[in-house]
Motif scaffolding. Structure first.
Motif, PDB file in Angstrom:
ATOM      1  N   VAL A 171      12.800  -2.291  43.128  1.00 20.42           N
ATOM      2  CA  VAL A 171      13.913  -1.579  43.750  1.00 20.42           C
ATOM      3  C   VAL A 171      15.097  -1.517  42.788  1.00 20.42           C
ATOM      4  O   VAL A 171      15.743  -0.467  42.637  1.00 20.42           O
TER       5      VAL A 171
ATOM      6  N   SER B 262      10.172  -2.053  53.127  1.00 21.42           N
ATOM      7  CA  SER B 262      11.443  -1.612  52.553  1.00 21.42           C
ATOM      8  C   SER B 262      11.680  -0.136  52.823  1.00 21.42           C
ATOM      9  O   SER B 262      12.793   0.279  53.163  1.00 21.42           O
TER      10      SER B 262
ATOM     11  N   VAL C 172      14.738  -0.095  55.211  1.00 18.91           N
ATOM     12  CA  VAL C 172      15.931   0.161  54.391  1.00 18.91           C
ATOM     13  C   VAL C 172      16.194   1.657  54.239  1.00 18.91           C
ATOM     14  O   VAL C 172      17.311   2.128  54.448  1.00 18.91           O
TER      15      VAL C 172
ATOM     16  N   ASN D  89       8.812  -6.934  44.316  1.00 20.32           N
ATOM     17  CA  ASN D  89       9.252  -5.768  45.081  1.00 20.32           C
ATOM     18  C   ASN D  89      10.756  -5.550  44.906  1.00 20.32           C
ATOM     19  O   ASN D  89      11.214  -4.420  44.742  1.00 20.32           O
TER      20      ASN D  89
ATOM     21  N   THR E 142       6.757  -3.369  50.091  1.00 19.71           N
ATOM     22  CA  THR E 142       7.251  -2.049  49.706  1.00 19.71           C
ATOM     23  C   THR E 142       7.299  -1.115  50.911  1.00 19.71           C
ATOM     24  O   THR E 142       8.270  -0.367  51.107  1.00 19.71           O
TER      25      THR E 142
END
Length: 300
Positions: A20, A270, A274, A16, A267
């Motif tokens: 990114v 994130s 994020v 993952n 994922t």
């Protein structure tokens, strides 16, 4: 908890992170360049893994045989082919549907493992694959305007064909790597996985260099310009692959790939934590099903 489970979860987490990092590379180079760095910049790290096991741990180098080279070549080419189908699929409008079909990889790995290696999976493992697959499909189409209905309507579409082809070759690659590693017959799963990774990644680097030299020679300059983040991709990618290969030496490719669906959870996390993206009900349902499938896999 079994060793292969811990290794697979760690590998999924690292993959993952690699994804990114590769997204950042897409802004400074083309698709072939971003694909190349995971192989080319991974070679030094794959070599380091082998060196550490030989000179640090004192394990003897296994002696590759014709079967090993045959399997590792098949797997390496299949992995690049699968990636090519995946990239081609992204140019289509409804590529999210194709992505969902590409996630049939664990089910296809179970079939190829049975055909090529005689690997048998239990009814519980097949149930776990099915449950997780439904969860992955829900997440894949959750943000698509066409939604789940399009998934059913597109069974015979070009996008579905590309997705299924991608899943097929990823499944072949997984089984091929397992067969290659097992064919070395020792001294242990770490050394077998490390040697398999090193040979595979060197072969893939050569193939990608030839391809870029013929199709997009300017990519090499862009790759050199972004060497710092490319090196990070190489490190994380090679380490993740080392994890996959170790896990598939210890367990069937189908079971490893079924547990690897946990990457979708990483994922998803994130994107929420994020990138602060909105969560919808289908994505939540998909995550729940993936977790349920993993629990079934671990409990059977």
């Amino acid at each position: 908890m079994e060793t292969w489970v811990l290794i697979t979860i760690a590998a999924a987490f690292l993959q993952n992170i690699r994804s990114v990092l590769q997204k950042h590379l897409k802004g400074v180079m083309g698709t072939s360049g971003a694909t190349f760095v995971r192989f080319g910049f991974g070679v030094p790290f794959a070599l380091a893994f082998v060196a550490l096991l030989v000179f640090g741990a004192g394990y003897p180098l296994p002696r590759p045989n014709p079967a090993f080279f045959g399997w590792v070549t098949l797997a390496a080419v299949a992995q690049i082919t699968a990636q090519a189908f995946l990239i081609q699929m992204f140019s289509h409008r409804n590529f999210t549907v194709g992505t969902a079909y590409s996630r049939t990889e664990p089910a296809q790995a179970a079939l190829f493992g049975l055909i090529f290696l005689g690997d048998r999976v239990s009814a519980g493992t097949l149930a776990a694959i099915a449950i997780s697959l439904v969860g992955v499909v829900l997440i894949s189409v959750a943000r698509s305007a066409s939604g789940a209905a399009a998934l059913m309507r597109s069974v015979f579409s070009r996008t579905a064909a590309l997705g299924l082809a991608s899943g097929t070759f990823f499944g072949i690659a997984a089984v091929g790597y397992r067969a290659a590693s097992l064919s070395l017959m020792g001294p242990n799963f770490m050394m077998q996985a490390a040697v398999t990774l090193l040979v595979a990644i060197i072969l893939q680097t050569i193939i990608m260099l030839i391809w870029m030299g013929m199709k997009s020679p300017g990519e090499l300059a862009r790759v050199r310009a972004a060497w710092k983040i490319s090196a990070m991709v190489g490190l994380v990618g090679a380490t993740a692959s080392f994890g996959w290969f170790m896990a598939m030496t210890l367990q069937t490719a189908a079971a490893v790939k079924a547990l690897a669906q946990i990457e979708m959870i990483f994922t998803f996390a994130s994107s929420v934590l994020v990138f602060k993206e909105h969560v919808n009900k289908l994505e939540i349902a998909g995550c729940i099903l993936i977790v349920a499938g993993i629990l079934v896999l671990l409990l059977v």
